[in-house]
Enzyme design. Structure first.
Site, mmCIF file in Angstrom:
data_model
loop_
_atom_site.group_PDB
_atom_site.id
_atom_site.type_symbol
_atom_site.label_atom_id
_atom_site.label_comp_id
_atom_site.label_asym_id
_atom_site.label_seq_id
_atom_site.Cartn_x
_atom_site.Cartn_y
_atom_site.Cartn_z
ATOM 1 N N HIS A 1 0.832 -1.196 0.000
ATOM 2 C CA HIS A 1 0.000 0.000 0.000
ATOM 3 C C HIS A 1 0.874 1.256 0.000
ATOM 4 O O HIS A 1 1.779 1.375 0.814
ATOM 5 C CB HIS A 1 -0.932 -0.021 1.211
ATOM 6 C CG HIS A 1 -1.927 1.071 1.215
ATOM 7 N ND1 HIS A 1 -2.329 1.672 2.367
ATOM 8 C CD2 HIS A 1 -2.609 1.686 0.209
ATOM 9 C CE1 HIS A 1 -3.224 2.607 2.088
ATOM 10 N NE2 HIS A 1 -3.402 2.630 0.775
ATOM 11 N N ASP B 1 8.087 7.803 -20.645
ATOM 12 C CA ASP B 1 8.432 7.821 -22.055
ATOM 13 C C ASP B 1 9.899 7.437 -22.220
ATOM 14 O O ASP B 1 10.602 7.197 -21.232
ATOM 15 C CB ASP B 1 8.117 9.180 -22.676
ATOM 16 C CG ASP B 1 8.862 10.347 -22.030
ATOM 17 O OD1 ASP B 1 9.976 10.145 -21.481
ATOM 18 O OD2 ASP B 1 8.351 11.476 -22.091
ATOM 19 N N HIS C 1 7.137 19.366 -13.994
ATOM 20 C CA HIS C 1 7.944 18.274 -14.535
ATOM 21 C C HIS C 1 9.223 18.093 -13.722
ATOM 22 O O HIS C 1 9.656 16.951 -13.492
ATOM 23 C CB HIS C 1 8.271 18.538 -16.005
ATOM 24 C CG HIS C 1 8.988 17.411 -16.681
ATOM 25 N ND1 HIS C 1 8.473 16.137 -16.746
ATOM 26 C CD2 HIS C 1 10.182 17.355 -17.303
ATOM 27 C CE1 HIS C 1 9.319 15.349 -17.395
ATOM 28 N NE2 HIS C 1 10.372 16.062 -17.742
ATOM 29 N N TYR D 1 6.382 14.445 -22.161
ATOM 30 C CA TYR D 1 5.749 14.409 -20.835
ATOM 31 C C TYR D 1 4.808 13.231 -20.627
ATOM 32 O O TYR D 1 3.987 13.242 -19.713
ATOM 33 C CB TYR D 1 5.038 15.728 -20.522
ATOM 34 C CG TYR D 1 5.944 16.918 -20.618
ATOM 35 C CD1 TYR D 1 6.865 17.187 -19.615
ATOM 36 C CD2 TYR D 1 5.911 17.758 -21.725
ATOM 37 C CE1 TYR D 1 7.727 18.278 -19.700
ATOM 38 C CE2 TYR D 1 6.763 18.852 -21.821
ATOM 39 C CZ TYR D 1 7.666 19.097 -20.811
ATOM 40 O OH TYR D 1 8.510 20.167 -20.897
ATOM 41 N N ALA D 2 4.900 12.202 -21.453
ATOM 42 C CA ALA D 2 4.053 11.019 -21.302
ATOM 43 C C ALA D 2 4.629 10.147 -20.191
ATOM 44 O O ALA D 2 5.307 9.145 -20.429
ATOM 45 C CB ALA D 2 3.947 10.250 -22.615
ATOM 46 N N ASN D 3 4.381 10.586 -18.965
ATOM 47 C CA ASN D 3 4.902 9.932 -17.768
ATOM 48 C C ASN D 3 3.825 9.954 -16.694
ATOM 49 O O ASN D 3 3.033 10.897 -16.617
ATOM 50 C CB ASN D 3 6.128 10.694 -17.228
ATOM 51 C CG ASN D 3 7.181 10.923 -18.278
ATOM 52 O OD1 ASN D 3 7.747 9.991 -18.808
ATOM 53 N ND2 ASN D 3 7.437 12.184 -18.596
#
Length: 139
Positions: free
Chosen positions: A20, A28, A106, A128-130
């Site tokens: 948990h 990316d 970011h 920024y595909a994170n």
């Protein structure tokens, strides 16, 4: 052979051992990965596997209670951001559990990855595909 969606042994082990609030990052191809964090590198070539494909598979195998996204993702790559948010909402509806969404810069996102149990690198080449997933519980 394993019957469920996720057949990558490193990812399967990671998901099975999450506690948990443990965090994992899906990123990316260009996000810097801290040396002290486990790297699970799935990237084969530009776009393979995609960020969204990877997100979908990991969400199908793990309970997520929170996500962290870079603010820049919203404006720089709105199509991918909207698809991620749609996937998060669908998962929340399917499980009946709310998933909190937190936006950070970011720079803050990159600093936070050091706390991840692992960083999963995709072949995605969209800026920024994170996302950072925080593990929830199934009960």
């Amino acid at each position: 052979m394993k019957k469920s969606t996720l057949i990558n042994s490193e990812l399967s082990y990671l998901v099975a051992t999450l506690g948990h609030t443990d965090e994992i990052t899906i990123c990316d191809a260009g996000l810097p990965i801290p040396d002290e964090v486990q790297r699970i590198d799935l990237a084969l070539t530009h776009g393979v596997p995609s960020f969204l494909e990877t997100v979908k598979v990991i969400m199908s195998e793990s309970q997520v209670e929170g996500v962290v996204i870079a603010e820049e993702f919203v404006t720089v790559s709105p199509k991918h951001h909207d698809a991620l948010v749609k996937q998060i909402k669908a998962e929340s509806e399917a499980t009946g559990k709310s998933i909190s969404v937190t936006y950070v810069s970011h720079e803050e996102f990159k600093c936070r990855t050091v706390n991840s149990r692992a960083v999963v690198r995709t072949g995605e080449c969209t800026p920024y595909a994170n996302v950072i997933f925080q593990a929830g519980v199934v009960f």
